[in-house]
Every structure is written in structure tokens, then in C-alpha cells.
Design an enzyme around this catalytic site. Structure first.
Site, PDB file in Angstrom:
ATOM      1  N   SER A 131      -6.707   3.036   5.418  1.00  0.00           N
ATOM      2  CA  SER A 131      -6.364   3.800   4.212  1.00  0.00           C
ATOM      3  C   SER A 131      -5.339   4.904   4.441  1.00  0.00           C
ATOM      4  O   SER A 131      -4.975   5.605   3.479  1.00  0.00           O
ATOM      5  CB  SER A 131      -7.636   4.408   3.594  1.00  0.00           C
ATOM      6  N   LYS A 134      -2.527   4.818   2.025  1.00  0.00           N
ATOM      7  CA  LYS A 134      -2.495   5.478   0.715  1.00  0.00           C
ATOM      8  C   LYS A 134      -1.564   6.695   0.697  1.00  0.00           C
ATOM      9  O   LYS A 134      -1.182   7.148  -0.393  1.00  0.00           O
ATOM     10  CB  LYS A 134      -3.912   5.876   0.298  1.00  0.00           C
ATOM     11  N   SER A 188     -10.279   8.163  -1.103  1.00  0.00           N
ATOM     12  CA  SER A 188      -9.867   6.848  -0.602  1.00  0.00           C
ATOM     13  C   SER A 188     -10.375   5.711  -1.491  1.00  0.00           C
ATOM     14  O   SER A 188     -10.808   4.674  -1.001  1.00  0.00           O
ATOM     15  CB  SER A 188     -10.354   6.649   0.847  1.00  0.00           C
TER      16      SER A 188
END
Length: 358
Positions: A131, A134, A188
Site C-alpha cells: 500500500s 497509495k 489504507s
């Protein structure tokens, strides 16, 4: 049997008594049985019913517990997955020793202003980044200047088919782009990140292409993106590249604010959902964090990127492929304490030199 019977007869004879006959024994047994039944009857039907009900309830509870345990075992057998080694483990990166004994197989600490590398470990190894992806998702959205108040609906296409992860954003949930950005960077939230890419002008393919173009423009030569959430192990980068991304993301005030937010309440229909930051260090008084992002999939291990001020210096920290749920945070703490001790020692040395006469 003959010996025992003879001994009993002898005992009765010695006491001047005649041994009871079989008929007498049978009558005594019947009398005892009758007495037992009378005692039970004396308790009354209510008592007997209570005892029967108690035994029945105990049996039902035992059966219920056994059924529950069986269901748990069946569910565990259906959902159990073999523990998969991370790419870093398969590459033998954890065999690399370092002075601080970090649990992350990859680490990099850079002075944000001077670009001086203060600590490094396998910083050019290319690994899945989970993640941490992101951060680029947020950067592309922020730089596109899209309206943050535009409403976006979660659809079936936002549901994770890569890892089968769950989400509290049910299909049909409608939030603003700003809210989706917040949940993506702070908590997340995978469906939030996917929806941001899906609704980008031009669609998902163009969005992923823009992510890769932005990485190349920043000089992130080791970086490739396949989708906007990080669930795919095809999203890969190096610590050196991620330090570049973190420094650029720090230039965006919105990314700084959302990624370091402690928590957020989101209204979903009649419910209010509480989301919290995946990085507990943002709440610690010992830390001054300006930007952060965590990440985890089995192929990547535990990952962490932060911009933080330590010992009077603005730093970019990257930790990849850490083992253990809290080990990446422990590694960050080790680096912080090491830098503070080093700074204190340097100051004492400087003071001793400047205090020498002449």
C-alpha cells in the site's frame, strides 16, 4: 465364589446368627429399591422435573459447544492459507546484517534537505511495495486538481479480487473524492483507492499509465505500477525510489494533512464508521511526522515510508520487507534513538572543541 460364601457363613456362625437365604437377600434388595423410589417420590414431581431439565440443559450446552467448535474448525480449514515467503526472504535479503539490527531487509534514511544518506541497507533492491502504492495514487489525484467534493459511488469493480481482502465500504456506498483520499492515505482503504483510479478522467488504464509516467518523470527508474491499491505484487519499487516519491508527496499539503490524520468519522447511510491511522506513531509525542504511509501484503512484508523531523533534521525514512506486525515501527524507533544519540554525541564533541583556549 465358594471360598467367599463359606467365609461369610462362618462369620455369621461365629456371631450366633444364621446366614440369610437367597430369598431373604432378594427381599432386602427389593426393599432397598422401594425405599429409593419412595425417597424420590418424597421430593415431589417438581424436584424431579427440575433435575431432568437441568440434565437436559447440560447435554444441550455440551452439544452446542461441540457444534460451535466444529464450525470454527471447518471455517478455519476453509480460510487457512499457507504462509508465503516475501520476495525479500526468497532473495535472501534478510541475511544482510546491519549495525542497528533492523528487522526490515531494506532500509534507507536520507536528509531531506541535503540528500545525505544517513543509513542504508539493500536500498536498491526492487521489491513489492504493497500500500505504499497509495502515495503515488494520492499524488496523481492531487496534481490533477480534481474536485474533492465530487461524489463517488463504490461499485462491485472496486471489490478486491486479488487478495480477497474485506472492506467496510459496502458496494453502493457514496463518498466524496476527498473522503476517499482520506481513507486511502490514512487507513489504507483499498476500495477507496481503487475507486479513485476508476473514476479518474479517462478511466483506470489511463490512471495507471499516469502513475508510471509520473514515476519516470521523477527519476524513479526501479518503479512499476499495475494498479492503484498495492494489492498486486506487480507494484514494485526500491527504497531509493520511494524516498524520491515521499519527498515529492510531502510538497502536497493535502497529502501531508490526510496521511498524518489521527482518525476520521465517515457517515455511511444510517451508520457512522470510525477510521483510524494505520501508523500509531503519528499519535506519539516523541515523533514529529509530516507524511507517512504503511503497507502490507505477504509478498512485500511490512512496509513504512515517513517524513519526520528527528534531532533537528528533516528526514525521509523507508523500511521495506519487515518481519512481524510491529517490527517496522520498532525499526523506525531504533533509527530515531540512534540519530538522537549520535546528534547528542556530536554536540558534546563540538562543545569540547570550541571550549579549548587559543
Amino acid at each position: 465364589m465358594t471360598v467367599v460364601s463359606g467365609q461369610l457363613s462362618l462369620a455369621y456362625a461365629q456371631n450366633g446368627q444364621q446366614a440369610p437365604s437367597k430369598a431373604q437377600k432378594s427381599k432386602k434388595s427389593a426393599d432397598n429399591s422401594m425405599a429409593s423410589r419412595k425417597a424420590q417420590n418424597a421430593q415431589g414431581p417438581g424436584t424431579r422435573n427440575k433435575q431432568t431439565a437441568k440434565k437436559s440443559s447440560a447435554r444441550k450446552q455440551t452439544v452446542a459447544r461441540a457444534d460451535h467448535k466444529a464450525k470454527q474448525l471447518r471455517a478455519a480449514s476453509r480460510t487457512a492459507r499457507p504462509v508465503r515467503a516475501s520476495f525479500g526472504q526468497m532473495a535472501g535479503l534478510h541475511a544482510t546484517s546491519d549495525a542497528l539490527g533492523l528487522h526490515s531487509s531494506v532500509a534507507l534514511v536520507v536528509d531531506q534537505e541535503t540528500q545525505e544518506v544517513l543509513y542504508s541497507k539493500n536500498d536498491h533492491a526492487v521489491l513489492p511495495i504493497a500500500s505504499l502504492t497509495k502515495l503515488m495514487t494520492g499524488l496523481v489525484i492531487a496534481e490533477a486538481n480534481l474536485p474533492m467534493d465530487e461524489r463517488i459511488r463504490i461499485t462491485q469493480s472496486d471489490v478486491d479480487t486479488e487478495k480477497g481482502s474485506t472492506s467496510r465500504l459496502a458496494v453502493g456506498t457514496e463518498l466524496s473524492r476527498g473522503e476517499l483520499m482520506h481513507l486511502s492515505l490514512m487507513s489504507s482503504e483499498n476500495r477507496a483507492a481503487h475507486a479513485l483510479g476508476r473514476t479518474f478522467p479517462g478511466g483506470m488504464d489511463l490512471f495507471v499509465s499516469r502513475m508510471n509516467q509520473r514515476a519516470q518523470a521523477l527519476g524513479m527508474k526501479d518503479t512499476r505500477y499495475a494498479e492503484p491499491t498495492g494489492l498486486s505484487s506487480q507494484n514494485q519499487s526500491s527504497a531509493s525510489d520511494l524516498a524520491i516519491l515521499a519527498a515529492k508527496a510531502y510538497d502536497e499539503p493535502l497529502l501531508r494533512e490526510l496521511s498524518t490524520s489521527h482518525g476520521r468519522e465517515v457517515s455511511v447511510g444510517r451508520r457512522t464508521l470510525q477510521y483510524n491511522n494505520t501508523n500509531v506513531l503519528v499519535k506519539s509525542p516523541q515523533w514529529d511526522i509530516g507524511l507517512q504511509k504503511t503497507g502490507y501484503i505477504s509478498e512485500a512484508g511490512r512496509c513504512l515510508v515517513m517524513q519526520a523531523q528527528v534531532a533537528g533534521r528533516k528526514l525521509i525514512m523507508v523500511f521495506l520487507d519487515s518481519t512481524g506486525k510491529f517490527s517496522r515501527l520498532g525499526d523506525a524507533e531504533r533509527v530515531r534513538k540512534w540519530l538522537e544519540q549520535k546528534s547528542s554525541m556530536d554536540n558534546r564533541i563540538l562543545e569540547s572543541v570550541t571550549s579549548v583556549p587559543g
